[in-house]
Design a protein around this motif. Structure first.
Motif, PDB file in Angstrom:
ATOM      1  N   ARG A 192       0.810  -1.215   0.000  1.00 53.03           N
ATOM      2  CA  ARG A 192       0.000   0.000   0.000  1.00 53.03           C
ATOM      3  C   ARG A 192       0.845   1.268   0.000  1.00 53.03           C
ATOM      4  NH1 ARG A 192      -2.451  -4.068   2.094  1.00 53.03           N
ATOM      5  NH2 ARG A 192      -4.644  -4.438   1.649  1.00 53.03           N
ATOM      6  N   GLY A 193       2.044   1.211   0.584  1.00 49.62           N
ATOM      7  CA  GLY A 193       2.912   2.389   0.580  1.00 49.62           C
ATOM      8  C   GLY A 193       3.317   2.769  -0.827  1.00 49.62           C
ATOM      9  N   PHE A 194       3.835   1.797  -1.592  1.00 56.08           N
ATOM     10  CA  PHE A 194       4.240   2.066  -2.967  1.00 56.08           C
ATOM     11  C   PHE A 194       3.039   2.422  -3.838  1.00 56.08           C
ATOM     12  CE2 PHE A 194       7.986  -0.642  -1.836  1.00 56.08           C
ATOM     13  CZ  PHE A 194       8.944   0.334  -2.035  1.00 56.08           C
ATOM     14  N   ALA A 195       1.913   1.752  -3.612  1.00 51.43           N
ATOM     15  CA  ALA A 195       0.720   2.021  -4.411  1.00 51.43           C
ATOM     16  C   ALA A 195       0.226   3.453  -4.196  1.00 51.43           C
ATOM     17  CB  ALA A 195      -0.387   1.015  -4.064  1.00 51.43           C
ATOM     18  N   MET A 196       0.252   3.927  -2.947  1.00 48.99           N
ATOM     19  CA  MET A 196      -0.186   5.292  -2.661  1.00 48.99           C
ATOM     20  C   MET A 196       0.752   6.317  -3.293  1.00 48.99           C
ATOM     21  SD  MET A 196      -3.032   5.251  -1.031  1.00 48.99           S
ATOM     22  CE  MET A 196      -3.115   6.906  -0.365  1.00 48.99           C
ATOM     23  N   LEU A 197       2.058   6.032  -3.260  1.00 44.29           N
ATOM     24  CA  LEU A 197       3.018   6.941  -3.896  1.00 44.29           C
ATOM     25  C   LEU A 197       2.789   6.989  -5.404  1.00 44.29           C
ATOM     26  CD1 LEU A 197       6.252   6.000  -1.911  1.00 44.29           C
ATOM     27  CD2 LEU A 197       5.037   8.182  -1.819  1.00 44.29           C
ATOM     28  N   ALA A 198       2.547   5.817  -6.018  1.00 45.99           N
ATOM     29  CA  ALA A 198       2.290   5.779  -7.455  1.00 45.99           C
ATOM     30  C   ALA A 198       1.012   6.535  -7.802  1.00 45.99           C
ATOM     31  CB  ALA A 198       2.187   4.336  -7.930  1.00 45.99           C
ATOM     32  N   LEU A 199      -0.040   6.354  -6.987  1.00 53.48           N
ATOM     33  CA  LEU A 199      -1.301   7.052  -7.240  1.00 53.48           C
ATOM     34  C   LEU A 199      -1.121   8.561  -7.110  1.00 53.48           C
ATOM     35  CD1 LEU A 199      -4.319   6.890  -7.806  1.00 53.48           C
ATOM     36  CD2 LEU A 199      -4.711   6.651  -5.353  1.00 53.48           C
ATOM     37  N   ALA A 200      -0.325   8.983  -6.113  1.00 55.35           N
ATOM     38  CA  ALA A 200      -0.064  10.421  -5.954  1.00 55.35           C
ATOM     39  C   ALA A 200       0.639  10.979  -7.183  1.00 55.35           C
ATOM     40  CB  ALA A 200       0.772  10.663  -4.700  1.00 55.35           C
ATOM     41  N   GLY A 201       1.583  10.209  -7.739  1.00 55.89           N
ATOM     42  CA  GLY A 201       2.272  10.650  -8.938  1.00 55.89           C
ATOM     43  C   GLY A 201       1.326  10.785 -10.118  1.00 55.89           C
ATOM     44  N   ILE A 202       0.449   9.794 -10.290  1.00 65.84           N
ATOM     45  CA  ILE A 202      -0.540   9.858 -11.376  1.00 65.84           C
ATOM     46  C   ILE A 202      -1.456  11.064 -11.202  1.00 65.84           C
ATOM     47  CG2 ILE A 202      -2.537   8.684 -12.382  1.00 65.84           C
ATOM     48  CD1 ILE A 202      -1.124   6.027 -11.680  1.00 65.84           C
ATOM     49  N   ALA A 203      -1.871  11.321  -9.967  1.00 66.20           N
ATOM     50  CA  ALA A 203      -2.767  12.453  -9.694  1.00 66.20           C
ATOM     51  C   ALA A 203      -2.091  13.776 -10.027  1.00 66.20           C
ATOM     52  CB  ALA A 203      -3.193  12.435  -8.226  1.00 66.20           C
TER      53      ALA A 203
END
Length: 305
Positions: free
Chosen positions: A257-268
């Motif tokens: 979930r840590g990496f997934a949240m960072l990736a989602l923040a980048g996409i956003a």
């Protein structure tokens, strides 16, 4: 000497089913498999913010600050180990039993003691090969928060606990090749097995939620187009719903979930930059920060060791 203190924590106990038989058949091969499987368990426990407290023989104790993450870790461990076992001869497959309890323990240094630990160990000893059994204190916290089913097993007799501990078997996937956990008469006369829900129910529920997101987004786009005044304003609420759907997926999927949240923040960040384009790609700077945060998380998790 460290001062003893009490705390509430989630205790995760695991050991190998038929470990003596495996050692008798192939001592060196069993030890190599145990190390390989324990490394996989340690990685998954850490990815769910757990901490291994102690190991001995074929056993392991870990603790988690989150009850939900402890159960998710147990499910992920059994699913990953099932995949590892699939490529091995049936006689050499190594199945772990897992017990999880939420309880008050005595912490001294890095160790934990007390009835909370004893209950988790008793649950683990009663679990089927490749299965997970949880106490009622865990069930009360996770029953509506994880995408698995549960079967009530009745009262588990535990030393120093009057009346026993109600326990539940976690329903993991289709559990092919393993007997489904049933009510154990040894747990007491109050055992009342429940009718298992269809294994596809969590998937159907998720599909319904995603369908709601999709229909809502399509409705906003239709309203925007039918009342067109030169501005495509629907892009922003649709973007927000996309982020909400992604957050929901991260909360239920078996991902870090840590990496997934960072990736989602980048996409956003990139999406916002493009949707509000004014000739400058300013998203490069927050992307750099997110990349550094991801690198630090990778290094501190010690996955390369």
């Amino acid at each position: 000497m460290s001062e003893a203190r009490r705390k509430l924590t989630t205790i995760f106990c695991a050991d190998v089913q038929d470990y003596s038989r495996l050692m008798g058949a192939d001592e060196e091969g069993t030890l190599a498999t145990l190390k390989h499987y324990r490394d996989a368990m340690a990685r998954l426990i850490e990815s769910h913010d757990g901490r291994i407290v102690n190991t001995w023989g074929d056993g392991l104790i870990a603790e988690f600050p989150s009850v939900v993450e402890a159960v998710r870790a147990g499910v992920d461990v059994q699913n990953e180990l099932a995949g590892l076992n699939a490529g091995r001869p049936s006689a050499a497959r190594m199945f772990f039993r897992i017990g999880i309890n939420l309880g008050d323990v005595i912490a001294e240094g890095d160790d934990i003691y007390g009835d909370g630990v004893n209950i988790a160990a008793r649950l683990q000893a009663s679990a089927p090969a490749g299965g997970v059994i949880i106490s009622n204190t865990v069930y009360d916290q996770v029953r509506n928060k994880v995408a698995v089913g549960f079967d009530f097993l009745g009262q588990l007799e535990v030393k120093n606990i009057e009346g026993g501990v109600p326990s539940y078997a976690v329903r993991i996937g289709a559990e092919e090749g393993r007997a489904a956990p049933m009510a154990n008469p040894g747990f007491g006369r109050q055992a009342q097995p429940v009718q298992p829900a269809p294994a596809t129910e969590p998937v159907r529920r998720f599909n319904r939620i995603y369908a709601v997101f999709g229909v809502s987004a399509a409705g906003l786009v239709a309203i925007n187009l039918l009342s067109w005044e030169g501005e495509f304003w629907a892009v922003w609420p649709v973007f927000a719903m996309g982020m909400a759907a992604a957050l929901f997926w991260i909360g239920t999927a078996r991902v870090d979930r840590g990496f997934a949240m960072l990736a989602l923040a980048g996409i956003a960040v990139v999406t916002i930059n493009l949707l509000s384009w004014e000739g400058r790609f300013w998203a490069v700077w927050p992307l750099l920060g997110l990349g550094i945060a991801a690198a630090l998380r990778w290094v501190t998790r010690g996955r390369g060791s």
